[in-house]
Scaffold this active site. Sequence first.
Site, PDB file in Angstrom:
ATOM      1  N   ASP A 264      12.740 -87.547 -41.449  1.00  0.00           N
ATOM      2  CA  ASP A 264      12.368 -86.919 -42.876  1.00  0.00           C
ATOM      3  C   ASP A 264      13.183 -88.015 -43.792  1.00  0.00           C
ATOM      4  O   ASP A 264      13.898 -88.783 -43.638  1.00  0.00           O
ATOM      5  CB  ASP A 264      12.901 -85.514 -43.158  1.00  0.00           C
ATOM      6  CG  ASP A 264      12.039 -84.892 -44.119  1.00  0.00           C
ATOM      7  OD1 ASP A 264      11.453 -85.354 -44.716  1.00  0.00           O
ATOM      8  OD2 ASP A 264      12.291 -83.662 -43.922  1.00  0.00           O
TER       9      ASP A 264
HETATM   10  C1  BGC Z   1      10.271 -83.407 -46.971  1.00  0.00           C
HETATM   11  C2  BGC Z   1       9.211 -83.644 -46.058  1.00  0.00           C
HETATM   12  C3  BGC Z   1       8.229 -84.702 -46.578  1.00  0.00           C
HETATM   13  C4  BGC Z   1       8.856 -86.028 -47.240  1.00  0.00           C
HETATM   14  C5  BGC Z   1       8.173 -87.079 -47.469  1.00  0.00           C
HETATM   15  C6  BGC Z   1      10.840 -84.726 -47.598  1.00  0.00           C
HETATM   16  O1  BGC Z   1      11.745 -84.590 -48.483  1.00  0.00           O
HETATM   17  O2  BGC Z   1      11.195 -82.487 -46.252  1.00  0.00           O
HETATM   18  O3  BGC Z   1       8.422 -82.577 -45.847  1.00  0.00           O
HETATM   19  O4  BGC Z   1       6.993 -84.949 -45.672  1.00  0.00           O
HETATM   20  O5  BGC Z   1       9.860 -85.565 -47.881  1.00  0.00           O
HETATM   21  O6  BGC Z   1       7.668 -86.622 -48.752  1.00  0.00           O
END
Ligand code: BGC
Length: 732
Positions: free
Chosen positions: A290
């Site tokens: 993530d």
């Molecule tokens: C979120 C994800 C997301 C990623 C990219 C993160 O903060 O938890 O779900 O896909 O950002 O934007």
Amino acid sequence: MILLTDKSKEKIEALIAKMTLEEKVGQLNQLSPSIVGGFDVPFEELIEMVTEGRISQDEFNQILSNAEMDYKEEDIRSGRISSFLLNNPQKANELQKIAVEESRLGIPLIFGFDIIHGHNTVFPIPLAEACSWDETLFKKTARVAAYEARRAGINWTFAPMLDISRDARWGRISESAGEDPYLASRYGLAKVKGYQVPDEENTAYIASCLKHFAAYGAAESGQDYNSVSLAESLLQNVYLKPFKGSVEAGAATVMASFNDINGIPCTSNQKLLRKTLKEDFGFEGFVVSDANAIRETIIHGYAHDGADAAVKAIKAGLDMDMGTSTYINQLPELVTSGKVSLSELDEAVRRILTIKMQLDLFDKPYVDESLMTEGPIVSDKNRKLALEAAEKSIVLLKNKGILPLSVDAKVALVGKLADMKSEVLGAWALAGKEKDCISIRDGFDALGVSYNYGECVGPTGDFDEATFRSLTEGIDTVVAVVGELSSMSGEASSRADISLPGQQEQMLKKAVELGKKVVVLLMNGRPMAIPWIKEHADAVVELWQLGIEHGNAAARVIYGYTNPTGKLCVTFPSMTGQCPRYYNHFSTGRPAGKGKFTSRYLDAPIEDLFPFGFGLSYTEYEYSDLRVQQTKDNIQVKVLLKNTGNRSGVETVQVYMRDCFASLVRPVKELVSFKKVFLESKEETQLSFQIPLEQLGFYDNDGNYLKEDGSFIFYVGGSSVDCLEEEIGVCF
Ligand code: BGC
């Protein structure tokens, strides 16, 4: 996506053989945009600005499409970058050209983006769409998203989110398919197919990303990013179940979650990523971290520096680093010194190249210029699907005979949310445009009904009683749109109080005090604790945030052009203090009852405010003649269903089971099957369900899947509480 031939697999091996250490590590490196030009702020802060309302959704979109990346062309040319987060087709082609034509090996970039519930055509938030219980719809909306993504140069979406969400305080419940592992499994399967499998009508496909692996939704006290403590059996039976099915269906990628489970961050969790996901589930795609998560294992207190964070993550089976450059900075030295083996690195490279190959990026790296200019951004056909999805996501929670409204009724429409166009988009619609959105006022206008409108109160700000009084004078029906701003759910938007925010309830109380009939339309991204509304409103309609066709769908349901069919995919508690609250809990030795020494609160009712699976219609259904028997491989469940009301409708028939006695305590009810059935008024039909015996088992705490003979109760009905039931003995 395309199936790889032996020849393509050989091509991947040949490439790996040619790659330098730096090129290999480069394949594990993904960059997120850092915006320049007037707004010199990181992406995360930009998201914060839009969620806090400091910039509008449209300004945000504008910035994103003008975004320049914090990259050096030389880094692409030298093969140090594998992927970008990007939503800009011209830019994508520009960057791709450098990768494909100017880098030594010509390996294409993969562009990822968060397409959570539609891209340009924004569909209902996932929590809403899951209330349709409609797999064909889940797939269709994902197909449209895939097409619009490809047109925007995006090859990979960070969806579907399959986090089981039992706690309404957790803001990201809005991005989930709710609390039930079986429903979420069927949702996940349909989404993966929708994103990844082309069909005759629409040949586009993108890679999906199952997230967040795992148990992110079990965050302690519903607080985002918080720790998770879970027994292995609960992890397997509940939280991993939807992931397993979608992995088996061929999901291309998986995102590791921010949280730790029992003290080990998922980003660096060998047992979870390498053993469970890759070995046990047979996952062949790649795992992405993530955002910034690899570096954050240091803040977590699990890795002591960047090198340690990189070692722990890659050894755990984490293939791609989103945004922290930890891999690109640390891995070359770690491999050279033998702390990370070349085969560990090669495995990650192989997985990433495989997905790029399956996306056909080696042969078709660019966005087709003709696609970029093709037709309007939101086509009529896709808008029609957005309306269908929005209508099917609406859940009628209460109706004392007041709905549907007559088109001649004298109505006062109140509430700021009724007129806030971009609020219909929900918290994660990055490419959504305000100009495409239909507010509830627009929806009423489109039907040509007459009404008085006044803002009176919103989720924030004071109740303007004077306006409310003058507006409603001489009018008997108040349609009040109340709820949350979209920034009150979603990432980093947990709430410790899930009752109606601000002074909105004051307005409803005033309406009741003045003797008005009150229809409450809820707009929110989570279940809300609204016992007063349940008791006093004449009708309650859960609209959620329905996407661009929000207002049309709401108006059509309220005025009876459409018969509502949605069923809750989450439980509504009466009070925040009951969270986490979900229907498929275990039995205690002292189940909740009237007696003092039972499992209950002194100051809250035993029943849920609105139970899982619940949703009313403008017609009524009667269930009878339930028959359950075991056949060779299945449990066969038969039931008669009659539409006893005066209009046609669609009922979602739900089958639950209870394993009455087992070597581990089992849930009091578990959803095991469902079907949507259309019936004309007075029509009756016999329904039959086959539940594979395999589905009756469960995991124990050592990871064994057990199937134990004994008594099982099967339930069939229109919600988790309103069921016929029959007990049978089952032998495996
Ligand atoms: C979120 C994800 C997301 C990623 C990219 C993160 O903060 O938890 O779900 O896909 O950002 O934007």
